[in-house]
Motif scaffolding. Sequence first.
Motif, PDB file in Angstrom:
ATOM      1  N   GLU A 131      40.927 -29.865  -5.062  1.00 14.98           N
ATOM      2  CA  GLU A 131      40.452 -30.065  -3.681  1.00 14.98           C
ATOM      3  C   GLU A 131      40.847 -28.955  -2.724  1.00 14.98           C
ATOM      4  OE1 GLU A 131      38.409 -32.332  -2.837  1.00 14.98           O
ATOM      5  OE2 GLU A 131      38.460 -33.456  -4.723  1.00 14.98           O
ATOM      6  N   VAL A 132      41.955 -28.281  -3.000  1.00 15.89           N
ATOM      7  CA  VAL A 132      42.472 -27.284  -2.050  1.00 15.89           C
ATOM      8  C   VAL A 132      41.629 -25.992  -2.028  1.00 15.89           C
ATOM      9  CG1 VAL A 132      44.154 -26.133  -3.573  1.00 15.89           C
ATOM     10  CG2 VAL A 132      44.666 -26.370  -1.159  1.00 15.89           C
ATOM     11  N   PHE A 133      40.825 -25.789  -3.060  1.00 13.67           N
ATOM     12  CA  PHE A 133      40.079 -24.533  -3.155  1.00 13.67           C
ATOM     13  C   PHE A 133      38.812 -24.530  -2.298  1.00 13.67           C
ATOM     14  CE2 PHE A 133      42.900 -24.210  -6.708  1.00 13.67           C
ATOM     15  CZ  PHE A 133      43.247 -22.868  -6.670  1.00 13.67           C
ATOM     16  N   ASP A 134      38.648 -23.445  -1.531  1.00 12.59           N
ATOM     17  CA  ASP A 134      37.435 -23.279  -0.729  1.00 12.59           C
ATOM     18  C   ASP A 134      36.294 -22.781  -1.608  1.00 12.59           C
ATOM     19  OD1 ASP A 134      38.475 -23.809   2.015  1.00 12.59           O
ATOM     20  OD2 ASP A 134      39.837 -22.192   1.467  1.00 12.59           O
ATOM     21  N   ALA A 135      36.637 -22.089  -2.684  1.00 18.11           N
ATOM     22  CA  ALA A 135      35.611 -21.620  -3.629  1.00 18.11           C
ATOM     23  C   ALA A 135      36.248 -21.473  -5.010  1.00 18.11           C
ATOM     24  CB  ALA A 135      35.047 -20.277  -3.179  1.00 18.11           C
ATOM     25  N   ILE A 136      35.444 -21.772  -6.031  1.00 15.49           N
ATOM     26  CA  ILE A 136      35.929 -21.628  -7.410  1.00 15.49           C
ATOM     27  C   ILE A 136      34.926 -20.761  -8.160  1.00 15.49           C
ATOM     28  CG2 ILE A 136      36.290 -22.854  -9.607  1.00 15.49           C
ATOM     29  CD1 ILE A 136      37.405 -25.174  -7.972  1.00 15.49           C
ATOM     30  N   VAL A 137      35.406 -19.625  -8.656  1.00 12.11           N
ATOM     31  CA  VAL A 137      34.565 -18.784  -9.511  1.00 12.11           C
ATOM     32  C   VAL A 137      35.289 -18.704 -10.856  1.00 12.11           C
ATOM     33  CG1 VAL A 137      33.412 -16.564  -9.807  1.00 12.11           C
ATOM     34  CG2 VAL A 137      33.803 -17.461  -7.496  1.00 12.11           C
ATOM     35  N   ASP A 138      34.596 -19.099 -11.915  1.00  7.64           N
ATOM     36  CA  ASP A 138      35.245 -19.117 -13.229  1.00  7.64           C
ATOM     37  C   ASP A 138      34.325 -18.507 -14.284  1.00  7.64           C
ATOM     38  OD1 ASP A 138      33.370 -21.017 -14.011  1.00  7.64           O
ATOM     39  OD2 ASP A 138      34.704 -22.717 -13.679  1.00  7.64           O
ATOM     40  N   GLY A 139      34.729 -18.645 -15.539  1.00  9.43           N
ATOM     41  CA  GLY A 139      33.990 -18.028 -16.644  1.00  9.43           C
ATOM     42  C   GLY A 139      32.557 -18.519 -16.790  1.00  9.43           C
ATOM     43  N   THR A 140      32.218 -19.613 -16.140  1.00 10.92           N
ATOM     44  CA  THR A 140      30.834 -20.107 -16.225  1.00 10.92           C
ATOM     45  C   THR A 140      29.935 -19.401 -15.203  1.00 10.92           C
ATOM     46  OG1 THR A 140      31.146 -21.915 -14.646  1.00 10.92           O
ATOM     47  CG2 THR A 140      31.646 -22.401 -16.948  1.00 10.92           C
ATOM     48  N   HIS A 141      30.535 -18.631 -14.281  1.00  9.39           N
ATOM     49  CA  HIS A 141      29.744 -17.987 -13.221  1.00  9.39           C
ATOM     50  C   HIS A 141      29.596 -16.475 -13.382  1.00  9.39           C
ATOM     51  CE1 HIS A 141      31.769 -21.496 -11.120  1.00  9.39           C
ATOM     52  NE2 HIS A 141      30.497 -21.784 -11.024  1.00  9.39           N
ATOM     53  N   VAL A 142      30.328 -15.886 -14.317  1.00  8.29           N
ATOM     54  CA  VAL A 142      30.321 -14.416 -14.383  1.00  8.29           C
ATOM     55  C   VAL A 142      29.718 -13.892 -15.683  1.00  8.29           C
ATOM     56  CG1 VAL A 142      32.266 -14.072 -12.822  1.00  8.29           C
ATOM     57  CG2 VAL A 142      32.710 -14.371 -15.250  1.00  8.29           C
ATOM     58  N   SER A 143      29.160 -12.680 -15.570  1.00  9.42           N
ATOM     59  CA  SER A 143      28.589 -12.053 -16.763  1.00  9.42           C
ATOM     60  C   SER A 143      29.446 -10.877 -17.225  1.00  9.42           C
ATOM     61  CB  SER A 143      27.173 -11.572 -16.455  1.00  9.42           C
ATOM     62  OG  SER A 143      27.196 -10.751 -15.308  1.00  9.42           O
ATOM     63  N   ALA A 144      30.306 -10.377 -16.337  1.00  6.90           N
ATOM     64  CA  ALA A 144      31.159  -9.242 -16.706  1.00  6.90           C
ATOM     65  C   ALA A 144      32.620  -9.664 -16.609  1.00  6.90           C
ATOM     66  CB  ALA A 144      30.891  -8.080 -15.767  1.00  6.90           C
ATOM     67  N   ALA A 145      33.369  -9.395 -17.680  1.00 10.17           N
ATOM     68  CA  ALA A 145      34.762  -9.848 -17.734  1.00 10.17           C
ATOM     69  C   ALA A 145      35.709  -8.868 -17.045  1.00 10.17           C
ATOM     70  CB  ALA A 145      35.177 -10.018 -19.190  1.00 10.17           C
ATOM     71  N   LYS A 146      36.861  -9.375 -16.568  1.00 13.82           N
ATOM     72  CA  LYS A 146      37.910  -8.503 -16.036  1.00 13.82           C
ATOM     73  C   LYS A 146      38.202  -7.458 -17.114  1.00 13.82           C
ATOM     74  CE  LYS A 146      40.069 -12.506 -13.778  1.00 13.82           C
ATOM     75  NZ  LYS A 146      41.209 -13.437 -13.767  1.00 13.82           N
ATOM     76  N   PRO A 147      38.406  -6.192 -16.843  1.00 11.99           N
ATOM     77  CA  PRO A 147      38.704  -5.566 -15.551  1.00 11.99           C
ATOM     78  C   PRO A 147      37.501  -5.318 -14.629  1.00 11.99           C
ATOM     79  CG  PRO A 147      38.778  -3.901 -17.262  1.00 11.99           C
ATOM     80  CD  PRO A 147      38.536  -5.208 -17.952  1.00 11.99           C
ATOM     81  N   ASP A 148      36.330  -5.812 -14.993  1.00 17.67           N
ATOM     82  CA  ASP A 148      35.233  -5.727 -14.033  1.00 17.67           C
ATOM     83  C   ASP A 148      35.594  -6.652 -12.859  1.00 17.67           C
ATOM     84  OD1 ASP A 148      31.974  -4.993 -14.123  1.00 17.67           O
ATOM     85  OD2 ASP A 148      32.551  -6.650 -12.808  1.00 17.67           O
ATOM     86  N   PRO A 149      35.348  -6.214 -11.638  1.00 20.52           N
ATOM     87  CA  PRO A 149      35.778  -7.026 -10.483  1.00 20.52           C
ATOM     88  C   PRO A 149      34.846  -8.192 -10.131  1.00 20.52           C
ATOM     89  CG  PRO A 149      34.797  -4.968  -9.732  1.00 20.52           C
ATOM     90  CD  PRO A 149      34.806  -4.904 -11.238  1.00 20.52           C
ATOM     91  N   GLN A 150      33.788  -8.396 -10.928  1.00 27.04           N
ATOM     92  CA  GLN A 150      32.754  -9.373 -10.549  1.00 27.04           C
ATOM     93  C   GLN A 150      33.321 -10.740 -10.127  1.00 27.04           C
ATOM     94  OE1 GLN A 150      30.227 -11.169 -13.584  1.00 27.04           O
ATOM     95  NE2 GLN A 150      28.415 -10.517 -12.459  1.00 27.04           N
ATOM     96  N   VAL A 151      34.248 -11.266 -10.905  1.00 24.37           N
ATOM     97  CA  VAL A 151      34.769 -12.608 -10.608  1.00 24.37           C
ATOM     98  C   VAL A 151      35.422 -12.681  -9.220  1.00 24.37           C
ATOM     99  CG1 VAL A 151      36.992 -12.263 -11.812  1.00 24.37           C
ATOM    100  CG2 VAL A 151      36.084 -14.558 -11.595  1.00 24.37           C
ATOM    101  N   PHE A 152      36.132 -11.617  -8.845  1.00 23.22           N
ATOM    102  CA  PHE A 152      36.807 -11.604  -7.543  1.00 23.22           C
ATOM    103  C   PHE A 152      35.820 -11.311  -6.406  1.00 23.22           C
ATOM    104  CE2 PHE A 152      40.686 -10.240 -10.155  1.00 23.22           C
ATOM    105  CZ  PHE A 152      41.078 -11.549 -10.342  1.00 23.22           C
ATOM    106  N   LEU A 153      34.861 -10.425  -6.682  1.00 26.36           N
ATOM    107  CA  LEU A 153      33.864 -10.111  -5.645  1.00 26.36           C
ATOM    108  C   LEU A 153      33.025 -11.343  -5.322  1.00 26.36           C
ATOM    109  CD1 LEU A 153      32.744  -6.520  -6.765  1.00 26.36           C
ATOM    110  CD2 LEU A 153      34.227  -7.138  -4.848  1.00 26.36           C
ATOM    111  N   LYS A 154      32.687 -12.111  -6.364  1.00 28.81           N
ATOM    112  CA  LYS A 154      31.922 -13.353  -6.128  1.00 28.81           C
ATOM    113  C   LYS A 154      32.751 -14.346  -5.318  1.00 28.81           C
ATOM    114  CE  LYS A 154      28.398 -13.740  -9.626  1.00 28.81           C
ATOM    115  NZ  LYS A 154      27.618 -14.695 -10.349  1.00 28.81           N
ATOM    116  N   GLY A 155      34.050 -14.380  -5.599  1.00 31.27           N
ATOM    117  CA  GLY A 155      34.946 -15.281  -4.875  1.00 31.27           C
ATOM    118  C   GLY A 155      35.015 -14.906  -3.405  1.00 31.27           C
TER     119      GLY A 155
END
Length: 220
Positions: A131-155
Motif C-alpha cells: 500500500e505504501v508504494f505510489d508506483a510499482i514497476v517490476d519484471g512484468t513491465h520491462v523489456s530491458a534488464a538492469k543495467p539498462d535503466p528502463q525499470v527506474f525510468l518507468k518508475g
Amino acid sequence: MAKIEALIFDLDGVIVDTAVYHYKAWRRLADELDIPFTEEDNEQLKGVSRVRSFDILLSLGRVEMPEQEKTSYRDKKNEWFVEYISSMQPADVLPGVTEFIHDLKSKGFKIVLGSASKNAVTVLKNVDLIEVFDAIVDGTHVSAAKPDPQVFLKGAEAVNVAPENCLVFEDAQAGVEAALNGGMFCVGVGDPAVLHKAHWVVPGIGSIEIKEFEEKISSL
Ligand code: BG6
Ligand code: MG
C-alpha cells in the motif's frame, strides 16, 4: 543542486532478504546441472532478469541447451523460489525498512518500486508493504534488464518526477549501474567493495538516520 523528490527501491536484497532465496534456488539448479556455483558467482546474477541469470549460470558451466529446455529449468527455479517466499510475513522485511519508507512518505517523497522480479507483487503483499508504494514497476513491465535503466525510468515517469530528482536504493552492481545510466542518484545497500560506483553505500537501510539522510540528499 538536485532536489530529491522520489525514492526508488529495489526489492530483493534491499527491502527483503529474498536475495538469499534466489541464490538458494539457483544453487539447487546448478547442483542438478553439475555446474560449480559460488556465492561470488551469484553477484553476477543479482538484479538481473531470470532469463539472463540462467544464461549466466549456463555460461559459468560452459553448458549449452535448447531454448525449450532452458524454459523448463527456469520454471523449475521459479517454482522453488515461489515456495520459499510463500511463508514470508511482515516480520521478514529487513530491519528498519518499513519505518524508513513510511517516515519518508509522510515527508512527501514519492515511494516507488523498481525491481526486475516478476514475483515482486506477491512478496510485497506477503510482507504487507504494497500500500505504501505510489508506483510499482517490476519484471512484468520491462523489456530491458538492469543495467539498462528502463525499470527506474518507468518508475520516475509513473510518479512524474525527472530522473535527476530520483534516488535509487540498490544492492546489485547491475542495479547501481542502471540507476547511474538513468541519470539518477544511487545509494548502494551492502558491500562498498561491490557497490563502489554508488554515490554512497550503507550496510542496510536500517542503519540510515533520517535526519542525516535528509542532510545528505540536500547536498547532492
Ligand atoms: C531481481 C533479483 O530482483 O529479480 C534477481 O535480484 C532475480 O536475482 C530477478 O533473478 C528476477 O526475479 P524473478 O522473481 O522474476 O525470477
Ligand atoms: Mg536486489
